[in-house]
Write an enzyme that holds these catalytic residues in place. Structure first.
Site, PDB file in Angstrom:
ATOM      1  CE1 TYR A 125     -10.321  -0.908  -4.045  1.00  0.00           C
ATOM      2  CE2 TYR A 125     -11.729  -2.328  -2.913  1.00  0.00           C
ATOM      3  CZ  TYR A 125     -11.057  -1.163  -3.400  1.00  0.00           C
ATOM      4  OH  TYR A 125     -11.524   0.069  -2.549  1.00  0.00           O
ATOM      5  CE  LYS A 155       3.699 -17.705  -4.431  1.00  0.00           C
ATOM      6  NZ  LYS A 155       3.438 -18.764  -3.311  1.00  0.00           N
ATOM      7  CB  SER A 210      -8.370  -1.447  -1.094  1.00  0.00           C
ATOM      8  OG  SER A 210      -7.928  -0.428  -0.418  1.00  0.00           O
TER       9      SER A 210
END
Length: 166
Positions: free
Chosen positions: A58, A9, A25
């Protein structure tokens, strides 16, 4: 059997842009993606610290060093420039792989510059505001193109820190 584990992360990025009319995205600085072991076009969760919202999208890489964090398409309605977000990726793995896997956490400052790169070890957390850490990785060894990585894969400082296949 496989389990879905937290893989990596980017923690508390500052959103730099929101582009409602771009096709979906999140666009992220390529260096930040590499540091957190995020791949181009990988599915991620984006948590908005300011609004308390979560979304899935994404990744799309932006120019390395740009420090870009741009939510695109419908996700742009859930953030505003200046909001802080956490971008999280997960991976499916066997229980045996999961037992030794160490997720990567990249902490950043207000300008999205990495301040710490950590591999977590699953130890108990004594301070709830700091993740359990195996070791801090010398981030000067992370980005080979800018730091002269040798053919052995080790940086100038001898490749300190743990590396994984991610």
């Amino acid at each position: 059997m496989t389990v879905t584990m937290f893989k990596g992360k980017l923690h508390r990025l500052t959103v730099t842009e929101a582009d409602l009319y771009y096709e979906g995205s999140i666009t992220l600085d390529r260096e930040l993606m590499e540091a957190a072991h995020l791949l181009p076009y990988e599915r991620v969760q984006v948590l908005n610290v300011n609004a308390g919202t979560r979304l899935e999208t994404y990744t799309i890489p932006a120019k390395a060093g740009s420090r870009t964090v741009c939510l695109n398409g419908p996700a742009a309605r859930l953030v505003a420039p200046g909001d802080q977000v956490i971008v999280i990726a997960y991976a499916d793995m066997s229980v045996e792989e999961a037992a030794t896997f160490r997720p990567r956490v990249v902490l950043v400052d207000a300008e999205n510059n990495p301040t710490q790169v950590l591999d977590l070890d699953g130890a108990d957390v004594s301070d709830p505001h700091q993740p359990a850490v195996t070791n801090a990785i010398d981030r000067s060894d992370l980005w080979a193109p800018t730091l002269g990585r040798s053919a052995s894969g080790r940086g100038r400082k001898g490749g300190r820190g743990r590396r994984s296949a991610w």
